[in-house]
Design a protein around this motif. Structure first.
Motif, PDB file in Angstrom:
ATOM      1  N   TYR A 436       1.001  -1.242  -0.225  1.00  0.00           N
ATOM      2  CA  TYR A 436       0.145  -0.499  -0.111  1.00  0.00           C
ATOM      3  C   TYR A 436       0.958   1.511  -0.491  1.00  0.00           C
ATOM      4  CZ  TYR A 436      -3.575   3.454   1.411  1.00  0.00           C
ATOM      5  OH  TYR A 436      -3.818   4.896   0.974  1.00  0.00           O
ATOM      6  N   ARG A 437       0.354   1.871  -1.140  1.00  0.00           N
ATOM      7  CA  ARG A 437       1.307   3.399  -1.184  1.00  0.00           C
ATOM      8  C   ARG A 437       2.916   2.887  -1.036  1.00  0.00           C
ATOM      9  NH1 ARG A 437       1.802   7.277   1.830  1.00  0.00           N
ATOM     10  NH2 ARG A 437       1.922   9.302  -0.105  1.00  0.00           N
ATOM     11  N   ASP A 438       3.261   2.091  -1.841  1.00  0.00           N
ATOM     12  CA  ASP A 438       4.781   1.983  -2.170  1.00  0.00           C
ATOM     13  C   ASP A 438       6.114   2.477  -3.046  1.00  0.00           C
ATOM     14  OD1 ASP A 438       7.156   0.139  -1.851  1.00  0.00           O
ATOM     15  OD2 ASP A 438       6.505  -1.306  -3.343  1.00  0.00           O
ATOM     16  N   ARG A 439       7.167   3.222  -2.563  1.00  0.00           N
ATOM     17  CA  ARG A 439       7.368   4.448  -2.095  1.00  0.00           C
ATOM     18  C   ARG A 439       8.712   3.672  -3.854  1.00  0.00           C
ATOM     19  NH1 ARG A 439      11.313   8.314   1.127  1.00  0.00           N
ATOM     20  NH2 ARG A 439      11.439  10.143  -0.242  1.00  0.00           N
ATOM     21  N   LEU A 440       8.516   4.400  -5.150  1.00  0.00           N
ATOM     22  CA  LEU A 440       9.476   3.306  -6.238  1.00  0.00           C
ATOM     23  C   LEU A 440      10.142   5.096  -6.673  1.00  0.00           C
ATOM     24  CD1 LEU A 440       7.608   1.015  -7.548  1.00  0.00           C
ATOM     25  CD2 LEU A 440       9.022   0.770  -5.404  1.00  0.00           C
ATOM     26  N   PHE A 441      11.753   4.508  -7.063  1.00  0.00           N
ATOM     27  CA  PHE A 441      12.561   5.687  -7.686  1.00  0.00           C
ATOM     28  C   PHE A 441      12.420   5.369  -9.389  1.00  0.00           C
ATOM     29  CE2 PHE A 441      16.606   7.406  -9.578  1.00  0.00           C
ATOM     30  CZ  PHE A 441      16.512   8.895  -9.148  1.00  0.00           C
ATOM     31  N   ASN A 442      12.001   6.320 -10.310  1.00  0.00           N
ATOM     32  CA  ASN A 442      12.562   5.363 -11.469  1.00  0.00           C
ATOM     33  C   ASN A 442      13.052   6.866 -12.536  1.00  0.00           C
ATOM     34  OD1 ASN A 442      11.804   4.579 -13.938  1.00  0.00           O
ATOM     35  ND2 ASN A 442       9.627   4.782 -14.099  1.00  0.00           N
ATOM     36  N   GLY A 443      14.621   6.503 -12.330  1.00  0.00           N
ATOM     37  CA  GLY A 443      15.306   8.219 -13.049  1.00  0.00           C
ATOM     38  C   GLY A 443      15.346   9.283 -13.057  1.00  0.00           C
ATOM     39  N   SER A 444      15.076   9.477 -13.599  1.00  0.00           N
ATOM     40  CA  SER A 444      14.669  10.978 -13.882  1.00  0.00           C
ATOM     41  C   SER A 444      13.172  11.280 -13.868  1.00  0.00           C
ATOM     42  CB  SER A 444      14.612  11.325 -15.613  1.00  0.00           C
ATOM     43  OG  SER A 444      14.491  10.828 -16.626  1.00  0.00           O
ATOM     44  N   LEU A 445      12.170  10.300 -13.247  1.00  0.00           N
ATOM     45  CA  LEU A 445      11.065  10.662 -13.308  1.00  0.00           C
ATOM     46  C   LEU A 445      11.062  10.824 -11.774  1.00  0.00           C
ATOM     47  CD1 LEU A 445       8.452   8.432 -15.577  1.00  0.00           C
ATOM     48  CD2 LEU A 445       9.039  10.679 -15.416  1.00  0.00           C
ATOM     49  N   GLY A 446      11.690  10.923 -10.610  1.00  0.00           N
ATOM     50  CA  GLY A 446      11.577  10.552  -9.469  1.00  0.00           C
ATOM     51  C   GLY A 446      10.710   9.702  -8.842  1.00  0.00           C
ATOM     52  N   ARG A 626      38.704  10.301   3.069  1.00  0.00           N
ATOM     53  CA  ARG A 626      38.733   9.926   1.484  1.00  0.00           C
ATOM     54  C   ARG A 626      37.180  10.491   1.369  1.00  0.00           C
ATOM     55  NH1 ARG A 626      39.022   3.324  -0.323  1.00  0.00           N
ATOM     56  NH2 ARG A 626      37.303   3.360   1.511  1.00  0.00           N
ATOM     57  N   LEU A 627      37.051  11.234   0.036  1.00  0.00           N
ATOM     58  CA  LEU A 627      36.039  12.367  -0.384  1.00  0.00           C
ATOM     59  C   LEU A 627      35.292  11.589  -1.695  1.00  0.00           C
ATOM     60  CD1 LEU A 627      36.675  15.801  -0.242  1.00  0.00           C
ATOM     61  CD2 LEU A 627      35.277  14.717   1.388  1.00  0.00           C
ATOM     62  N   GLY A 628      33.744  11.525  -2.160  1.00  0.00           N
ATOM     63  CA  GLY A 628      33.674  10.518  -3.096  1.00  0.00           C
ATOM     64  C   GLY A 628      32.510  11.323  -3.866  1.00  0.00           C
ATOM     65  N   VAL A 629      32.765  11.480  -5.020  1.00  0.00           N
ATOM     66  CA  VAL A 629      31.576  11.798  -5.964  1.00  0.00           C
ATOM     67  C   VAL A 629      31.216  10.853  -7.317  1.00  0.00           C
ATOM     68  CG1 VAL A 629      31.902  12.905  -7.184  1.00  0.00           C
ATOM     69  CG2 VAL A 629      29.970  13.596  -7.231  1.00  0.00           C
ATOM     70  N   SER A 630      29.629  10.788  -6.671  1.00  0.00           N
ATOM     71  CA  SER A 630      28.738  10.008  -8.434  1.00  0.00           C
ATOM     72  C   SER A 630      27.506  10.556  -8.367  1.00  0.00           C
ATOM     73  CB  SER A 630      28.835   8.120  -7.084  1.00  0.00           C
ATOM     74  OG  SER A 630      28.245   7.150  -8.523  1.00  0.00           O
ATOM     75  N   THR A 631      27.311  10.290  -9.701  1.00  0.00           N
ATOM     76  CA  THR A 631      26.232  10.781 -10.716  1.00  0.00           C
ATOM     77  C   THR A 631      25.990   9.723 -11.759  1.00  0.00           C
ATOM     78  OG1 THR A 631      25.863  13.023 -11.912  1.00  0.00           O
ATOM     79  CG2 THR A 631      27.456  12.098 -12.122  1.00  0.00           C
ATOM     80  N   SER A 632      24.688  10.685 -12.071  1.00  0.00           N
ATOM     81  CA  SER A 632      24.072   9.733 -12.701  1.00  0.00           C
ATOM     82  C   SER A 632      23.389  11.052 -13.833  1.00  0.00           C
ATOM     83  CB  SER A 632      23.335   8.621 -12.374  1.00  0.00           C
ATOM     84  OG  SER A 632      22.765   7.979 -13.917  1.00  0.00           O
ATOM     85  N   LEU A 633      23.448  10.999 -15.786  1.00  0.00           N
ATOM     86  CA  LEU A 633      22.814  11.657 -16.112  1.00  0.00           C
ATOM     87  C   LEU A 633      22.106  11.102 -17.645  1.00  0.00           C
ATOM     88  CD1 LEU A 633      25.973  13.863 -16.766  1.00  0.00           C
ATOM     89  CD2 LEU A 633      24.421  13.950 -14.939  1.00  0.00           C
ATOM     90  N   ASP A 634      20.885  11.040 -17.740  1.00  0.00           N
ATOM     91  CA  ASP A 634      19.823  11.583 -18.486  1.00  0.00           C
ATOM     92  C   ASP A 634      20.914  11.608 -19.804  1.00  0.00           C
ATOM     93  OD1 ASP A 634      18.596  10.696 -20.964  1.00  0.00           O
ATOM     94  OD2 ASP A 634      16.164  10.508 -19.696  1.00  0.00           O
ATOM     95  N   LEU A 635      21.414  11.421 -21.225  1.00  0.00           N
ATOM     96  CA  LEU A 635      21.683  12.063 -22.180  1.00  0.00           C
ATOM     97  C   LEU A 635      21.454  12.152 -23.101  1.00  0.00           C
ATOM     98  CD1 LEU A 635      25.416   9.869 -22.574  1.00  0.00           C
ATOM     99  CD2 LEU A 635      24.975  11.801 -21.014  1.00  0.00           C
ATOM    100  N   ASN A 636      19.551  12.673 -23.151  1.00  0.00           N
ATOM    101  CA  ASN A 636      19.582  12.820 -24.055  1.00  0.00           C
ATOM    102  C   ASN A 636      18.305  13.877 -24.035  1.00  0.00           C
ATOM    103  OD1 ASN A 636      18.734  10.793 -26.100  1.00  0.00           O
ATOM    104  ND2 ASN A 636      17.447   9.686 -24.638  1.00  0.00           N
ATOM    105  N   ASN A 638      19.719  16.293 -20.736  1.00  0.00           N
ATOM    106  CA  ASN A 638      20.361  16.174 -20.047  1.00  0.00           C
ATOM    107  C   ASN A 638      19.808  16.615 -18.722  1.00  0.00           C
ATOM    108  OD1 ASN A 638      23.062  16.713 -22.666  1.00  0.00           O
ATOM    109  ND2 ASN A 638      21.744  18.515 -23.456  1.00  0.00           N
ATOM    110  N   ASN A 639      19.462  15.798 -18.267  1.00  0.00           N
ATOM    111  CA  ASN A 639      18.586  15.852 -16.958  1.00  0.00           C
ATOM    112  C   ASN A 639      20.367  15.058 -15.955  1.00  0.00           C
ATOM    113  OD1 ASN A 639      16.709  17.832 -17.814  1.00  0.00           O
ATOM    114  ND2 ASN A 639      15.490  15.889 -18.256  1.00  0.00           N
TER     115      ASN A 639
END
Length: 698
Positions: A436-446, A626-636, A638-639
């Motif tokens: 019930y009201r499952d919370r999912l993450f779908n890429g650039s749709l958030g 240690r410092l880190g950064v990781s990112t994911s981009l939509d190339l179509n 540019n989001n």
């Protein structure tokens, strides 16, 4: 989080110190109707001076000023061998000197000198005393033990505990195979026990995370929660024990195989009392966490009630969830029931940032906001029921507000009946689920919310195709789903929401293979080289990543969403993470191309990111930082799909990681306590100096 490790590990010391060398001689619990106490007690002692004949003695069972008179039901044998032995017939005292070995109840104790008073039934060992039973090791300068009374004292105590075999090693019901010949193992035992520490290896250890995060393949990250610390070292100035209770003076505890320990728990005094077969009570005074034998951090709690299962840490936890809970919050977990069949845990939450900044949250019209508004309180509930060894029922729910006027939209829940089939370590998993009201993450749709769903899911284990190195797994499901859509042709003209109800039939196959390009050589597993900042020596490497994912979804309205995605990339690490400056760089970058047919009628599972680029780097700055950064981009479009920033404090024995994702407004605090195996005898925690005053050692 330190308290959690402290609870779970001090229990092992409690079991070891109260039973390890004593269990075979302890009095078992008996019924109040049984007037005769039956005990397993040594009645015969076989002594042998090396190269000479054996002698046999009978241990008295008469009442003395030290011991009560207790009938003996079984006959057990103590075996003693030494370079030289003397027997005082008047005092009935055996004195063994030089490479003394004592064997009893599958235990082996070595010392420089051993005295056994047959009349008063007192054993005193002195000088480099080491007792080994299975994988458990106990050391001290002097042992005093009153055989039948099951009490005694250990001076300058220390040792090692191995939790997986602890219960078996201290089992007093095990019987020795009768032997008529004493095995002279003094030299080999001592060489084995006293050899320098070597073969240090790390296992998973214990790890936990507070807060919320999304897995986007951070370099060097490990968000797994659970595990345990199996092997520990301890030292104490003195331990007094009687039955299952003990008191330690100046107790120190560590998971570090090297000395001085870089992570240590100390207490001036520690009292352990066994309340019943499951519950125990530990009371400490002036307990503190000590880092690198220098920095001392007081621990607030001093009295604990616990059992042998892990419990929750501290008074409260700090977490962050900006998207659903308004930012910073505090929470505290309470275990209501915890046994082999049921585990029920509730976690009240207080949303601090929402309470202090009421303008950022829409309260109900009947409420005015503030620190006591129902909207600033939340709750998480977790109930697990073990129906059978491989069948479990899980019931979890959460409340993000106690506002009764909007309770329906603040509640999330899940009920799942799970069954595993096949290998225990890599099984098939079957589940019947209602969400019930499952919370999912779908890429650039958030973030997307599925209003409700019910159905079955089967997940295969990870498998390999022949010996090709290609691994794969698959998943299949049938679900009835009620969720949001933006398709106007699927919505009624007059409606209360933008949700539709459809059945979905889905199958998925995931395949991947990594190709090694280069691989370096790790540094030796020593405290100054390979294990300076890492629980395992870092191996420099570079490899090519490839993967294919195929998913086919069919919906009850006749629509479908087939997709095929290919991924290629590189990952690796440079340096050994052993020098103070810039000696570690972890990196990963990959490109994914998705070929999709028709699109899903829902939003939560619609494939919109056709071309994605994932980039990540983790860099040592100085020492353990240690410092880190990781990112994911939509190339179509540019989001920016998601970006994580991390700061990490990494040591051999522990690791602390802070993570924040500004795109998703999520943050987490993670702690890892390392677990080690080793061979040989670790050095004392620190160099001890024994003062001599007027010629007398003090």
């Amino acid at each position: 989080m330190v308290d959690f490790w402290r609870f779970s590990t001090i229990v092992a010391i409690s079991s070891c110190l109260s039973q390890l060398p004593l269990k075979a001689w302890s009095l078992p619990q008996t019924s109040s109707l049984d007037s005769t106490i039956k005990i397993q007690f040594p009645k015969y002692l076989i002594a042998q001076e090396r190269g000479k004949a054996r002698q046999e003695f009978t241990i008295s069972d008469l009442e003395t000023e030290f011991q009560p008179s207790i009938p003996i039901d079984r006959i057990e044998v103590i075996e003693v061998i030494a370079d030289s032995q003397e027997y005082n017939r008047v005092q009935q005292v055996i004195t063994a000197k030089g490479n003394v070995v004592l064997r009893f109840a599958e235990s082996v104790m070595t010392s420089d000198r051993l005295e056994i008073n047959l009349k008063d039934r007192i054993a005193v060992a002195k000088g480099n005393v080491t007792l080994k039973r299975g994988d458990q090791v106990l050391r001290g300068n002097k042992f005093e033990y009153y055989l039948v009374a099951d009490r005694g004292v250990i001076f300058n105590a220390g040792g090692e505990i191995y939790q997986p075999s602890l219960a078996e090693d201290i089992d007093g019901e095990r019987e020795l195979t009768p032997e008529k010949t004493i095995l002279d193992r003094a030299l080999s035992d001592r060489l084995k026990v006293e050899q320098p520490i070597s073969d240090v290896t790390a296992t998973r250890g214990f790890s936990t995370s507070i807060g919320s995060s999304r897995d986007i393949n951070l370099i060097g990250g490990d968000d797994a929660t659970g595990g345990t610390v199996n092997r520990l070292r301890f030292e104490a100035e003195r331990i007094d024990f009687e039955g299952s209770e003990w008191e330690a003076v100046n107790l120190s505890l560590t998971n570090d195989p090297f000395s001085p320990p870089e992570l240590e728990i100390r207490a001036d005094r520690a009292n352990f009392i066994r309340l019943n077969s499951l519950e125990n009570k530990l009371t400490t005074s002036k307990s503190r966490l000590v880092l690198d034998d220098k920095l001392s951090v007081p621990l607030l709690l001093s009295t604990f009630a616990f059992d042998n299962r892990p419990s929750n840490p501290g008074l409260f936890n700090l977490a962050f969830d900006g998207e659903e809970r308004g930012g910073f919050l505090i929470e505290r977990s309470w275990t209501i029931v915890d046994n082999s069949r049921f585990n029920w845990k509730v976690t009240p939450q207080y949303f601090v940032q929402r309470a202090l900044s009421p303008t950022t949250f829409e309260f109900s019209e009947s409420d005015e906001g503030g620190v006591f508004n129902p909207g600033v309180f939340g709750l998480k509930n977790r109930l697990n029921i073990n129906i059978a060894p491989r069948t479990r029922l899980n019931n979890n729910f959460s409340l993000t507000s106690f506002d009764i006027n909007n309770l329906e939209d603040n509640f999330r829940g899940k009920v799942a009946l799970q069954q595993t089939v096949g290998k225990l370590d890599n099984p098939y998993r079957f589940a019947l689920e209602y969400n019930y009201r499952d919370r999912l993450f779908n890429g650039s749709l958030g973030f997307q919310t599925v209003r409700n769903s019910i159905g079955g899911v089967v997940t295969s284990p990870n498998m390999e195709i022949a010996n090709t190195g290609i691994t794969f797994n698959y998943q299949a499901s049938i679900q009835n789903i009620n969720a949001d859509t933006d398709r106007q042709d699927l919505l009624e003209v007059e409606r209360q929401s933008d949700r539709i109800n459809l059945s979905r039939y889905q199958g998925a196959l995931f395949m991947e293979k990594n190709f090694a390009i280069s691989r370096g050589t790790p540094l030796p597993s020593t405290k100054e080289e390979g294990l300076r900042y890492s629980p395992t020596p870092v191996v420099p490497y570079l490899e090519l990543l490839t993967g294919i994912r195929g998913v086919a979804s069919f919906y009850s309205n006749g629509e479908q969403q087939p997709s095929l995605e290919g991924t290629i990339g590189f990952q690796g690490q440079l340096g050994h993470f052993s020098r103070s400056w810039l000696d570690y760089t972890g990196f990963k970058f990959s490109y994914s191309q998705n070929l999709r047919g028709d699109e899903s009628p829902f939003l939560f599972d619609r494939l919109v990111d056709r071309q994605t680029l994932d980039l990540g780097i983790n860099q040592q700055l100085y020492g353990p930082i240690r410092l880190g950064v990781s990112t994911s981009l939509d190339l179509n479009s540019n989001n920016e799909i998601s970006t994580d920033y991390t700061i990490e404090y990494s040591r051999r024995t522990h690791n602390i990681t802070l993570r924040y994702n500004p795109v998703l407004e999520l943050g987490s605090f993670s702690l890892r306590i390392s677990d080690f195996n080793w061979q040989g005898n670790p050095q004392p925690f620190r160099d001890e100096i024994t003062p001599v005053i007027q010629g007398v050692e003090r």
